[in-house]
Design a protein around this motif. Sequence first.
Motif, mmCIF file in Angstrom:
data_model
loop_
_atom_site.group_PDB
_atom_site.id
_atom_site.type_symbol
_atom_site.label_atom_id
_atom_site.label_comp_id
_atom_site.label_asym_id
_atom_site.label_seq_id
_atom_site.Cartn_x
_atom_site.Cartn_y
_atom_site.Cartn_z
ATOM 1 N N ALA A 242 -22.087 12.767 -63.088
ATOM 2 C CA ALA A 242 -22.268 13.164 -64.486
ATOM 3 C C ALA A 242 -20.941 13.332 -65.193
ATOM 4 C CB ALA A 242 -23.069 14.469 -64.559
ATOM 5 N N ALA A 243 -19.889 13.679 -64.445
ATOM 6 C CA ALA A 243 -18.557 13.847 -65.025
ATOM 7 C C ALA A 243 -17.806 12.519 -65.132
ATOM 8 C CB ALA A 243 -17.741 14.831 -64.184
ATOM 9 N N GLY A 244 -18.491 11.428 -64.770
ATOM 10 C CA GLY A 244 -17.871 10.108 -64.850
ATOM 11 C C GLY A 244 -17.114 9.719 -63.606
ATOM 12 N N GLY A 245 -17.298 10.471 -62.541
ATOM 13 C CA GLY A 245 -16.593 10.188 -61.301
ATOM 14 C C GLY A 245 -17.384 9.282 -60.380
ATOM 15 N N THR A 246 -16.720 8.865 -59.317
ATOM 16 C CA THR A 246 -17.333 8.030 -58.300
ATOM 17 C C THR A 246 -17.116 8.677 -56.944
ATOM 18 O OG1 THR A 246 -16.801 6.037 -59.574
ATOM 19 C CG2 THR A 246 -17.384 5.727 -57.256
ATOM 20 N N VAL A 247 -18.182 8.818 -56.167
ATOM 21 C CA VAL A 247 -18.024 9.356 -54.812
ATOM 22 C C VAL A 247 -17.445 8.249 -53.938
ATOM 23 C CG1 VAL A 247 -19.740 11.174 -54.931
ATOM 24 C CG2 VAL A 247 -20.474 8.868 -54.369
ATOM 25 N N THR A 248 -16.363 8.578 -53.242
ATOM 26 C CA THR A 248 -15.565 7.578 -52.540
ATOM 27 C C THR A 248 -15.176 8.079 -51.172
ATOM 28 O OG1 THR A 248 -14.665 6.886 -54.686
ATOM 29 C CG2 THR A 248 -13.524 6.108 -52.714
ATOM 30 N N PRO A 249 -15.399 7.301 -50.093
ATOM 31 C CA PRO A 249 -14.979 7.747 -48.759
ATOM 32 C C PRO A 249 -13.470 7.986 -48.691
ATOM 33 C CG PRO A 249 -16.435 5.835 -48.619
ATOM 34 C CD PRO A 249 -16.069 5.987 -50.062
ATOM 35 N N VAL A 250 -13.082 8.902 -47.817
ATOM 36 C CA VAL A 250 -11.677 9.300 -47.710
ATOM 37 C C VAL A 250 -10.764 8.116 -47.431
ATOM 38 C CG1 VAL A 250 -12.066 9.933 -45.287
ATOM 39 C CG2 VAL A 250 -10.078 10.782 -46.464
ATOM 40 N N SER A 251 -11.207 7.172 -46.612
ATOM 41 C CA SER A 251 -10.340 6.049 -46.256
ATOM 42 C C SER A 251 -10.024 5.180 -47.461
ATOM 43 C CB SER A 251 -10.981 5.208 -45.156
ATOM 44 O OG SER A 251 -12.216 4.649 -45.612
ATOM 45 N N LYS A 252 -10.924 5.143 -48.432
ATOM 46 C CA LYS A 252 -10.690 4.338 -49.628
ATOM 47 C C LYS A 252 -9.920 5.134 -50.696
ATOM 48 C CE LYS A 252 -14.651 1.328 -48.866
ATOM 49 N NZ LYS A 252 -15.938 0.805 -49.411
#
Length: 255
Positions: A242-252
């Motif tokens: 909702a805040a415009g973010g993307t959930v991203t794995p730590v390695s990426k």
Amino acid sequence: MQVDLNSDMGEGFGPYRLCDDAAMMDVVTSANIACGFHAGDPDTMVRMVRLARERGVDVGAHPGLPDRQGFGRRELPFGPDELRQQMLYQLGALTAIAKAEGVTVSHVSFHAAMGNMVNRDPALAAAMMQAIRMVDGDLIVFATAGSVIEGAAIEAGLKTLTLFLADRAYDAKGALVPRGQPGALVKDEASVRARVRQFLLHGTVMAIDGTVIPMRARSILVHSDTPGSLELARTVRSEIEAAGGTVTPVSKLLR
């Protein structure tokens, strides 16, 4: 804005399950997998690695003290070298299991009492980080911003990822309120949502006494043993998006 969402997982053993790990794997981007001491066993570890592989979730080691009855949350009188070997034993076990499944272990996140003991002893922290680097210099160490663990990892030449614990209260100095004290565990959805929103929008969090403190973090943790953890993790993910973010794995995040 890219943010990792992680959880401590595989913390049952045998037929016993602490949470719906399969459902949680659909929400998080990094999984800290119990390695058989405070919880977990070979079958559970393999199951977690396979679930993570199927869902594109990063796999990390979650070493703890050998104390199933206390869930690794009681400090025990082990010496520094004993703690180092216990950590290596667990990291080695998960690394072998993951390799056999075609998966690379991306990170290390200490569990509970082991983490507390390492985090207040700079010499122990340095020894732990050197040992991790000797196993795999590409491993990322999860730590609280400004902590002894973060400093020791950086000194050892390891990458770090700083954490915000969405379901745990902080004091005015930025330390976690000890479990067992009133308000230490934040488990209602509205409170978690508000805390995560404040962190994402302002980089701060409200401490237990009402003080607003800075929170430098790139990853948000939800403990799988917190009551309602699956719904809380879904709440955190929805706030990130909702805040415009993307959930991203730590390695990426850190490549």
